[in-house]
Motif scaffolding. Structure first.
Motif, PDB file in Angstrom:
ATOM      1  N   VAL A 141       0.830  -1.232  -0.007  1.00 25.71           N
ATOM      2  CA  VAL A 141       0.225  -0.357  -0.006  1.00 25.71           C
ATOM      3  C   VAL A 141       0.912   1.209  -0.073  1.00 25.71           C
ATOM      4  CG1 VAL A 141      -1.693  -1.225   1.140  1.00 25.71           C
ATOM      5  CG2 VAL A 141      -0.475   0.387   2.362  1.00 25.71           C
ATOM      6  N   GLY A 142       2.239   1.059   0.341  1.00 23.79           N
ATOM      7  CA  GLY A 142       3.148   2.131   0.136  1.00 23.79           C
ATOM      8  C   GLY A 142       3.486   2.393  -1.336  1.00 23.79           C
ATOM      9  N   VAL A 143       3.184   1.588  -2.240  1.00 20.73           N
ATOM     10  CA  VAL A 143       3.295   1.521  -3.665  1.00 20.73           C
ATOM     11  C   VAL A 143       1.901   1.825  -4.381  1.00 20.73           C
ATOM     12  CG1 VAL A 143       4.035   0.485  -5.911  1.00 20.73           C
ATOM     13  CG2 VAL A 143       5.208   0.107  -3.483  1.00 20.73           C
ATOM     14  N   ILE A 144       0.907   1.199  -3.925  1.00 18.86           N
ATOM     15  CA  ILE A 144      -0.248   1.680  -4.580  1.00 18.86           C
ATOM     16  C   ILE A 144      -1.357   2.335  -4.058  1.00 18.86           C
ATOM     17  CG2 ILE A 144      -0.255  -0.438  -6.212  1.00 18.86           C
ATOM     18  CD1 ILE A 144      -2.148  -2.102  -4.508  1.00 18.86           C
ATOM     19  N   GLY A 145      -1.162   2.522  -2.527  1.00 21.59           N
ATOM     20  CA  GLY A 145      -2.164   3.427  -1.684  1.00 21.59           C
ATOM     21  C   GLY A 145      -3.334   2.471  -1.532  1.00 21.59           C
ATOM     22  N   ASN A 146      -4.246   2.832  -0.290  1.00 21.90           N
ATOM     23  CA  ASN A 146      -5.385   1.903   0.068  1.00 21.90           C
ATOM     24  C   ASN A 146      -6.324   3.086   0.751  1.00 21.90           C
ATOM     25  OD1 ASN A 146      -6.978  -0.262   0.359  1.00 21.90           O
ATOM     26  ND2 ASN A 146      -5.986  -0.962   2.038  1.00 21.90           N
ATOM     27  N   ALA A 147      -7.544   3.035   0.282  1.00 22.64           N
ATOM     28  CA  ALA A 147      -8.594   3.911   1.155  1.00 22.64           C
ATOM     29  C   ALA A 147      -8.627   3.453   2.435  1.00 22.64           C
ATOM     30  CB  ALA A 147      -9.768   3.951   0.266  1.00 22.64           C
ATOM     31  N   GLY A 148      -8.632   4.261   3.543  1.00 18.32           N
ATOM     32  CA  GLY A 148      -8.595   3.850   4.819  1.00 18.32           C
ATOM     33  C   GLY A 148      -7.216   3.772   5.465  1.00 18.32           C
ATOM     34  N   GLN A 149      -6.269   3.900   4.693  1.00 17.40           N
ATOM     35  CA  GLN A 149      -5.007   3.734   5.282  1.00 17.40           C
ATOM     36  C   GLN A 149      -3.815   4.917   5.011  1.00 17.40           C
ATOM     37  OE1 GLN A 149      -3.791  -0.489   4.116  1.00 17.40           O
ATOM     38  NE2 GLN A 149      -3.870  -0.781   6.482  1.00 17.40           N
ATOM     39  N   CYS A 150      -4.317   6.044   4.851  1.00 15.42           N
ATOM     40  CA  CYS A 150      -3.585   7.021   4.349  1.00 15.42           C
ATOM     41  C   CYS A 150      -2.268   7.495   5.310  1.00 15.42           C
ATOM     42  CB  CYS A 150      -4.256   8.649   4.066  1.00 15.42           C
ATOM     43  SG  CYS A 150      -5.026   9.285   5.602  1.00 15.42           S
ATOM     44  N   ASN A 151      -2.391   7.208   6.239  1.00 13.23           N
ATOM     45  CA  ASN A 151      -1.172   7.427   7.338  1.00 13.23           C
ATOM     46  C   ASN A 151      -0.240   6.294   7.203  1.00 13.23           C
ATOM     47  OD1 ASN A 151      -2.990   5.543   8.589  1.00 13.23           O
ATOM     48  ND2 ASN A 151      -3.126   6.185  10.472  1.00 13.23           N
ATOM     49  N   TYR A 152      -0.925   5.130   7.212  1.00 15.79           N
ATOM     50  CA  TYR A 152      -0.106   3.603   7.034  1.00 15.79           C
ATOM     51  C   TYR A 152       0.653   3.831   5.715  1.00 15.79           C
ATOM     52  CZ  TYR A 152       1.166  -1.289   6.837  1.00 15.79           C
ATOM     53  OH  TYR A 152       1.763  -2.641   6.809  1.00 15.79           O
ATOM     54  N   SER A 153      -0.087   4.265   4.743  1.00 16.50           N
ATOM     55  CA  SER A 153       0.504   4.030   3.204  1.00 16.50           C
ATOM     56  C   SER A 153       1.604   5.202   3.207  1.00 16.50           C
ATOM     57  CB  SER A 153      -0.486   3.964   2.117  1.00 16.50           C
ATOM     58  OG  SER A 153      -1.300   5.022   2.389  1.00 16.50           O
ATOM     59  N   ALA A 154       1.346   6.331   3.761  1.00 15.21           N
ATOM     60  CA  ALA A 154       1.934   7.410   3.804  1.00 15.21           C
ATOM     61  C   ALA A 154       3.639   7.051   4.447  1.00 15.21           C
ATOM     62  CB  ALA A 154       1.710   8.576   4.363  1.00 15.21           C
ATOM     63  N   SER A 155       3.357   6.264   5.537  1.00 19.67           N
ATOM     64  CA  SER A 155       4.577   5.876   6.379  1.00 19.67           C
ATOM     65  C   SER A 155       5.264   4.847   5.345  1.00 19.67           C
ATOM     66  CB  SER A 155       4.203   5.360   7.706  1.00 19.67           C
ATOM     67  OG  SER A 155       3.837   3.965   7.353  1.00 19.67           O
ATOM     68  N   LYS A 156       4.924   3.923   4.864  1.00 20.68           N
ATOM     69  CA  LYS A 156       5.356   3.068   4.076  1.00 20.68           C
ATOM     70  C   LYS A 156       5.993   3.634   2.754  1.00 20.68           C
ATOM     71  CE  LYS A 156       4.788  -0.513   6.929  1.00 20.68           C
ATOM     72  NZ  LYS A 156       5.853  -1.015   7.621  1.00 20.68           N
ATOM     73  N   ALA A 157       5.370   4.311   2.143  1.00 18.44           N
ATOM     74  CA  ALA A 157       5.885   5.070   0.950  1.00 18.44           C
ATOM     75  C   ALA A 157       7.153   5.888   1.480  1.00 18.44           C
ATOM     76  CB  ALA A 157       4.926   6.287   0.382  1.00 18.44           C
ATOM     77  N   GLY A 158       7.141   6.380   2.678  1.00 17.44           N
ATOM     78  CA  GLY A 158       8.138   7.259   3.091  1.00 17.44           C
ATOM     79  C   GLY A 158       9.314   6.309   3.209  1.00 17.44           C
ATOM     80  N   ILE A 159       9.264   5.084   3.617  1.00 14.85           N
ATOM     81  CA  ILE A 159      10.386   4.109   3.899  1.00 14.85           C
ATOM     82  C   ILE A 159      10.996   3.805   2.411  1.00 14.85           C
ATOM     83  CG2 ILE A 159      10.605   1.655   4.351  1.00 14.85           C
ATOM     84  CD1 ILE A 159       8.698   1.773   6.501  1.00 14.85           C
ATOM     85  N   ILE A 160      10.063   3.792   1.487  1.00 16.87           N
ATOM     86  CA  ILE A 160      10.739   3.489   0.132  1.00 16.87           C
ATOM     87  C   ILE A 160      11.670   4.661  -0.366  1.00 16.87           C
ATOM     88  CG2 ILE A 160      10.089   3.140  -2.309  1.00 16.87           C
ATOM     89  CD1 ILE A 160       7.676   1.581  -1.284  1.00 16.87           C
ATOM     90  N   GLY A 161      11.166   6.048   0.040  1.00 10.56           N
ATOM     91  CA  GLY A 161      12.021   7.149  -0.580  1.00 10.56           C
ATOM     92  C   GLY A 161      13.360   7.155   0.438  1.00 10.56           C
TER      93      GLY A 161
END
Ligand code: NDP
Length: 244
Positions: A141-161
């Motif tokens: 979800v850090g790559v494709i996103g997920n409704a209901g998880q904007c905090n979690y997916s932002a944290s995981k996209a952050g890990i990737i960067g």
């Protein structure tokens, strides 16, 4: 991997526990972190049969100070630190309009700030050694996103960067940094999802079955081992084909 040491955060249960067991099986000494001492003791008991050195450390990885103290203790207890697995993570799901500030902050601090805390502290040791492997557990979800998880997916996209940036900074010191993006893995984290959400997620997996902690641990074992020495700055998807 004799005499090499791996640190695994969130090793008390789920994916972190399985990663610890797999790395012990590979011969790594293990420094295990979690908030829950009882869970940590259970993981240690599972590892002791492999005959490697294993020490547990209770610390909140979102706290810079607690991480600094833990890494000091780990470097007193072990001769080297060869592998860091940033695994600890939480969810606090809700749609953006209902998301409380504290749930945003908590997820960002535990999932992302922890990776900065741990990596900064450990990479000082790895730079002196001129070798090391940093492996961080992101998410599909850090790559494709997920409704209901904007905090979690932002944290995981952050890990990737973060991973790609430090791969560029630390490569010349012999340190690799990679992320793993698991899909839907059966652990306590996903156990409590509503049944309709589970059905929807399962229907998006081309391989047609849910992942297990062992699937993630196998990938960590590869990234920690000698066969991956020329791989850095990558995100490896272990998700049954969910994101492609
Ligand atoms: P679990 O909730 O089963 O385990 C997470 C572990 O992290 C727990 O032992 C927990 O301890 C520990 N932890 C939580 N907060 C902290 C903290 N501040 N300091 C130290 N340890 C902490 O999760 P999973 O095993 O399922 O997930 C592991 C990682 O994989 C996470 O980063 C998660 O985001 C990621 N992931 C999981 C997926 C899945 O489908 N399960 C999919 C994609 C990514 P305590 O018991 O005290 O809370």
């Amino acid at each position: 991997m004799e005499n090499k040491t791996a640190i695994i955060t969130g090793a008390g249960r789920g994916i972190g526990r399985q990663i610890a067991i797999r790395l012990a099986e590979d011969g790594f000494n293990c420094a295990l972190n979690d908030l829950n001492e009882t869970d940590l003791a259970e993981t240690k008991a599972m590892i002791d049969k492999y005959g490697v050195k294993c020490v547990t450390y209770k610390a909140d990885v979102s706290s810079y100070e607690e991480v600094e103290n833990m890494i000091k203790s780990i470097s007193d207890d072990f001769a080297t630190v060869d592998v860091l697995v940033n695994n600890a993570g939480i969810t606090r799901d809700s749609l953006l309009m209902r998301m409380k500030e504290e749930d945003w902050d908590k997820v960002i601090n535990i999932n992302l700030k922890s990776v900065y805390n741990m990596t900064k502290s450990v990479s000082k040791i790895m730079m002196k050694q001129r070798q090391g492997r940093i492996i961080s557990i992101a998410s599909v979800v850090g790559v494709i996103g997920n409704a209901g998880q904007c905090n979690y997916s932002a944290s995981k996209a952050g890990i990737i960067g973060f991973t790609k940036s430090i791969a560029r900074e630390l490569g010349s010191r012999g340190i690799t940094a990679n992320a793993i993006a698991p899909g839907y893995i059966q652990t306590e984290m996903t156990e409590h999802l509503p049944e309709d959400a589970k059905q929807k997620l399962s229907s998006q997996i081309p391989l047609g079955f849910l992942g297990t902690p062992e699937h993630i641990a196998s990938c960590v074992s590869f990234l920690a081992g000698k066969d991956s020495s020329y791989i850095t700055g990558q995100v490896i998807h272990v998700d049954g084909g969910m994101a492609m």
